[in-house]
Design a protein around this motif. Structure first.
Motif, PDB file in Angstrom:
ATOM      1  N   UNK A 120      36.925   8.280 -40.165  1.00  0.00           N
ATOM      2  CA  UNK A 120      36.555   9.780 -40.021  1.00  0.00           C
ATOM      3  C   UNK A 120      35.683   9.590 -38.885  1.00  0.00           C
ATOM      4  N   UNK A 121      36.041  10.180 -37.363  1.00  0.00           N
ATOM      5  CA  UNK A 121      35.545   9.941 -36.876  1.00  0.00           C
ATOM      6  C   UNK A 121      35.323  11.435 -35.823  1.00  0.00           C
ATOM      7  N   UNK A 122      34.854  11.704 -34.950  1.00  0.00           N
ATOM      8  CA  UNK A 122      35.205  12.333 -33.576  1.00  0.00           C
ATOM      9  C   UNK A 122      34.242  12.737 -32.110  1.00  0.00           C
ATOM     10  N   UNK A 123      33.580  12.956 -32.415  1.00  0.00           N
ATOM     11  CA  UNK A 123      32.418  12.424 -31.491  1.00  0.00           C
ATOM     12  C   UNK A 123      32.948  11.523 -30.605  1.00  0.00           C
ATOM     13  N   UNK A 124      32.614  11.111 -29.020  1.00  0.00           N
ATOM     14  CA  UNK A 124      33.362  10.421 -28.001  1.00  0.00           C
ATOM     15  C   UNK A 124      33.525   9.151 -28.522  1.00  0.00           C
ATOM     16  N   UNK A 125      31.990   8.654 -28.816  1.00  0.00           N
ATOM     17  CA  UNK A 125      31.462   7.104 -28.819  1.00  0.00           C
ATOM     18  C   UNK A 125      32.078   7.038 -30.994  1.00  0.00           C
ATOM     19  N   UNK A 126      31.946   7.401 -31.417  1.00  0.00           N
ATOM     20  CA  UNK A 126      32.835   7.215 -32.934  1.00  0.00           C
ATOM     21  C   UNK A 126      33.854   6.694 -33.466  1.00  0.00           C
ATOM     22  N   UNK A 127      34.986   7.411 -32.952  1.00  0.00           N
ATOM     23  CA  UNK A 127      36.243   7.321 -32.997  1.00  0.00           C
ATOM     24  C   UNK A 127      36.718   5.484 -32.369  1.00  0.00           C
ATOM     25  N   UNK A 149      36.537  21.487 -31.332  1.00  0.00           N
ATOM     26  CA  UNK A 149      36.854  23.383 -32.029  1.00  0.00           C
ATOM     27  C   UNK A 149      38.106  24.488 -31.673  1.00  0.00           C
ATOM     28  N   UNK A 150      37.171  25.920 -31.951  1.00  0.00           N
ATOM     29  CA  UNK A 150      37.808  26.806 -30.981  1.00  0.00           C
ATOM     30  C   UNK A 150      38.093  26.776 -29.890  1.00  0.00           C
ATOM     31  N   UNK A 193      32.935  23.888 -35.765  1.00  0.00           N
ATOM     32  CA  UNK A 193      32.376  22.278 -35.901  1.00  0.00           C
ATOM     33  C   UNK A 193      33.555  21.972 -35.183  1.00  0.00           C
ATOM     34  N   UNK A 194      33.706  20.343 -35.162  1.00  0.00           N
ATOM     35  CA  UNK A 194      34.850  20.224 -33.728  1.00  0.00           C
ATOM     36  C   UNK A 194      34.287  19.731 -32.848  1.00  0.00           C
ATOM     37  N   UNK A 195      35.078  18.991 -32.105  1.00  0.00           N
ATOM     38  CA  UNK A 195      34.654  18.525 -30.963  1.00  0.00           C
ATOM     39  C   UNK A 195      34.921  19.138 -29.861  1.00  0.00           C
ATOM     40  N   UNK A 196      34.542  18.204 -27.924  1.00  0.00           N
ATOM     41  CA  UNK A 196      34.650  19.521 -26.943  1.00  0.00           C
ATOM     42  C   UNK A 196      36.170  19.900 -27.411  1.00  0.00           C
ATOM     43  N   UNK A 197      36.930  21.112 -27.092  1.00  0.00           N
ATOM     44  CA  UNK A 197      38.119  21.355 -26.454  1.00  0.00           C
ATOM     45  C   UNK A 197      38.896  21.088 -25.306  1.00  0.00           C
ATOM     46  N   UNK A 198      38.720  20.579 -24.265  1.00  0.00           N
ATOM     47  CA  UNK A 198      38.446  20.597 -23.548  1.00  0.00           C
ATOM     48  C   UNK A 198      39.061  18.755 -23.265  1.00  0.00           C
ATOM     49  N   UNK A 199      39.912  17.876 -22.640  1.00  0.00           N
ATOM     50  CA  UNK A 199      40.222  17.042 -22.733  1.00  0.00           C
ATOM     51  C   UNK A 199      39.292  15.452 -22.083  1.00  0.00           C
ATOM     52  N   UNK A 200      37.999  15.977 -23.112  1.00  0.00           N
ATOM     53  CA  UNK A 200      37.310  15.327 -22.958  1.00  0.00           C
ATOM     54  C   UNK A 200      37.468  13.677 -23.877  1.00  0.00           C
ATOM     55  N   UNK A 201      36.176  12.984 -23.623  1.00  0.00           N
ATOM     56  CA  UNK A 201      36.632  11.666 -24.598  1.00  0.00           C
ATOM     57  C   UNK A 201      36.784  11.294 -25.789  1.00  0.00           C
ATOM     58  N   UNK A 202      36.232  12.701 -26.404  1.00  0.00           N
ATOM     59  CA  UNK A 202      36.543  12.682 -28.252  1.00  0.00           C
ATOM     60  C   UNK A 202      38.171  13.549 -28.414  1.00  0.00           C
ATOM     61  N   UNK A 203      38.993  14.475 -27.755  1.00  0.00           N
ATOM     62  CA  UNK A 203      40.422  14.475 -27.810  1.00  0.00           C
ATOM     63  C   UNK A 203      40.879  13.610 -26.966  1.00  0.00           C
ATOM     64  N   UNK A 204      40.083  12.547 -26.218  1.00  0.00           N
ATOM     65  CA  UNK A 204      41.245  11.582 -25.374  1.00  0.00           C
ATOM     66  C   UNK A 204      41.549  10.409 -26.567  1.00  0.00           C
TER      67      UNK A 204
END
Length: 575
Positions: A120-127, A149-150, A193-204
């Motif tokens: 269970x990860x989300x923010x950039x370096x956790x995954x 995020x929304x 809650x949630x990660x950046x809703x742009x195509x940042x590192x987390x969504x990538x």
């Protein structure tokens, strides 16, 4: 106890002796009944939930939904915490601790009686950190991401994490946006809650986990607050039990074909340059052949298919409602290997075979892309003998070929002290050069490569310049930025030898980056640098371990002693 297939966990829970008594008895203190130790799969739920990592703040609830699926499929779910890396909060940079998280995950999995794991990860370096640690142990593994995020909201329009922050900040510095508006936007940027809703590192990385076949369809894009995120968690709990029963390990999923597909998806979605470091490190943990050059070779013919910030207009909600990553992969199908493995559907083709696109403005086709040029450019030249990277979809085509004189900053502190000085000798044709921000130099390779433009140029309406460094940049950032220059300045790479006024020549289509200084002069500068270089200031603890053992950007910034898997058996050699 029944004579079921002997699982890894049964070494602890299946013994009919004193050791078995001890292991079972302690676990029963949590109210577990006798029959959960009868040989059913034990599933670890590896959680990076933390209130210090806002992106991951919803994972406490997500873990409960995973547990429901595990119980339903006949497994025993056991949740455990690992280090949580919040990119927005952690200093000096979360990347410094990615390898530490991977060690936490690796040793937690190897040392405890679990048969499979849901990460269970989300923010950039956790995954990536979790996947790297799991790869070194090689148990059946699935990823469930926190979700984006929304959409942010400001005065009746959508705004995106990071991407609009950089735009607003430059507008304030240029004098075109009042501070009161800047702070008003702050209140509407992060709405839950949630990660950046742009195509940042987390969504990538969430999308790439899906493309790699180690996450269920929808994982990459379903918003954090959407019921589908909980459904994905529940179904992942069911699926991980099945993977354990069939002994489908992570190394069977993360093949060369899977990485090739992921790199092509990276280009199609306009994903973060940080993914280059993470995929290289992950592949090296598994012994999969993957080189920096592959990111250029495999993306050279992949256009940008997703119109999403920072390379386009929309945000992750729109991508999800348009059909998510399956819709993207279906349009990209001629360039994918459909037979690559998948934890969800046997082959990755099952992720996208029946997918539909519901909004062709958001998800485009190969014939009508958002931009014809995307992917990752891997540059070579005397300024980056081991490579550097650029994300052309986020850059200005007018700067794809450029020659200018260097304006050099020796550190991020030097940059911040002088960038807005009216006396700075700079114009729009200059090349901003930042040294000392690589893996060892900072340490940790911070996201400062997208340097702010000088105030006096912003006031003249200049919106982009060529910038280069040994640093990283946020996946939410944009601009004509050359990153990950290797070797870094702190390792004595040519970047350390650049001086104010030196001519730098960049040719993106030719993948060239050169310092136009005579070899004899560079040799003299190198000798002077060797004589004057300072000792690394990290004298103790993890920072010293990091500086002593981190590899360069072209090798993924992993530790040299972590390359290669150790397996799940607990031995003296595995630690």
């Amino acid at each position: 106890m029944s004579e079921k297939k002997r699982l890894r966990s049964q070494h602890s829970y299946g013994a009919r002796n004193k050791d078995g008594f001890i292991h079972r008895s302690w676990m029963k203190s949590q109210g577990l009944p006798d029959d959960v130790f009868d040989g059913r799969p034990v599933i670890g739920i590896c959680n990076t939930w933390s209130e210090l990592t806002p992106c991951n703040a919803g994972l406490r609830e997500i873990a409960d939904h995973v547990k429901r699926g595990v119980w339903e499929a006949g497994g025993l779910p056991l949740e455990f915490p690992v280090m949580s890396l919040g990119e927005t909060q952690m200093r000096p940079t979360a990347m410094l601790f990615r390898n530490l998280l991977s060690m936490d995950v690796e040793e937690s999995l190897r040392g405890n009686p679990v048969d499979g794991v849901v990460l269970l990860g989300g923010c950039d370096k956790t995954t990536p950190g979790q996947l790297m640690g799991a790869a070194s142990v090689d148990l059946p593994t699935l990823v469930v991401s926190a979700g984006p995020m929304l959409n942010g909201k400001f005065r009746g329009r959508d705004i995106g994490s990071g991407t609009d922050v950089w735009k607003f900040s430059e507008a304030v510095r240029a004098g075109s946006m009042p501070l009161r508006d800047f702070f008003a936007a702050e209140r509407g940027m992060s709405r839950g809650p949630g990660t950046c809703m742009t195509m940042g590192s987390a969504s990538t990385m969430a999308c790439l986990a899906e493309a790699l076949g180690v996450a269920l369809p929808g994982n990459g894009t379903a918003p954090a607050v959407d019921a589908q995120r909980r459904l994905i968690a529940h179904e992942s709990g069911r699926r991980i039990v099945d993977l354990v029963q069939r002994d489908v390990r992570l190394s069977q999923l993360l093949t060369r074909a899977a990485f090739r597909n992921a790199i092509r998806v990276l280009a199609a979605i306009g994903g973060s340059t940080n993914a280059v470091l993470h995929l290289l490190a992950l592949a090296r943990r598994l012994g999969v052949e993957l080189q920096l050059q592959d990111f250029d070779t495999l993306t050279a013919d992949v256009p940008l298919l997703v119109d999403l910030q920072p390379s386009g207009r929309f945000l992750m909600e729109e991508l999800h409602y348009a059909g998510g990553l399956p819709a993207v992969m279906k349009n990209l199908a001629p360039l994918l290997d459909p037979a690559a493995p998948s934890a969800a559907t046997t082959t990755i083709e099952g992720h996208y075979r029946d997918a539909e696109c519901y909004d062709s403005d958001v998800v485009r086709t190969l014939e009508a892309p958002v931009k014809p040029v995307s992917g990752i450019w891997v540059l070579r030249g005397n300024l980056c003998p081991n490579g550097a990277v650029m994300k052309p979809s986020a850059a200005s085509p007018a700067l794809f070929r450029h020659r200018g004189r260097a304006v050099v900053f020796s550190s991020i502190e030097d940059l911040r002290a002088r960038i807005d000085s009216p006396d700075l000798d700079v114009d729009e044709n200059s090349v901003l050069v930042l040294q000392g921000c690589g893996p060892r130099g900072y340490p940790g390779m911070p996201e400062v490569g997208n340097m702010p433009l000088p105030r006096k140029l912003l006031e003249r309406g200049i919106t982009d310049m060529l910038r280069l460094s040994d640093a990283r940049m946020s996946g939410t950032a944009f601009g004509s930025v050359i990153l990950h220059v290797a070797p870094e300045a702190a390792a004595g790479g040519p970047l350390a030898l650049v001086r104010d006024g030196d001519e730098i020549e960049f040719d993106g289509p030719a993948r060239r980056l050169d310092l136009l200084v005579a070899p004899a002069e560079l040799a003299a500068r190198a000798a002077q640098w060797q004589a004057e270089k300072a000792a690394a200031p990290q004298v103790r603890g993890y920072a010293k371990l990091y500086v002593d053992h981190v590899l360069q950007a072209d090798e993924g910034c992993d530790f040299d002693f972590l390359v290669g898997a150790s397996g799940s058996e607990v031995t003296r050699e595995s630690h």
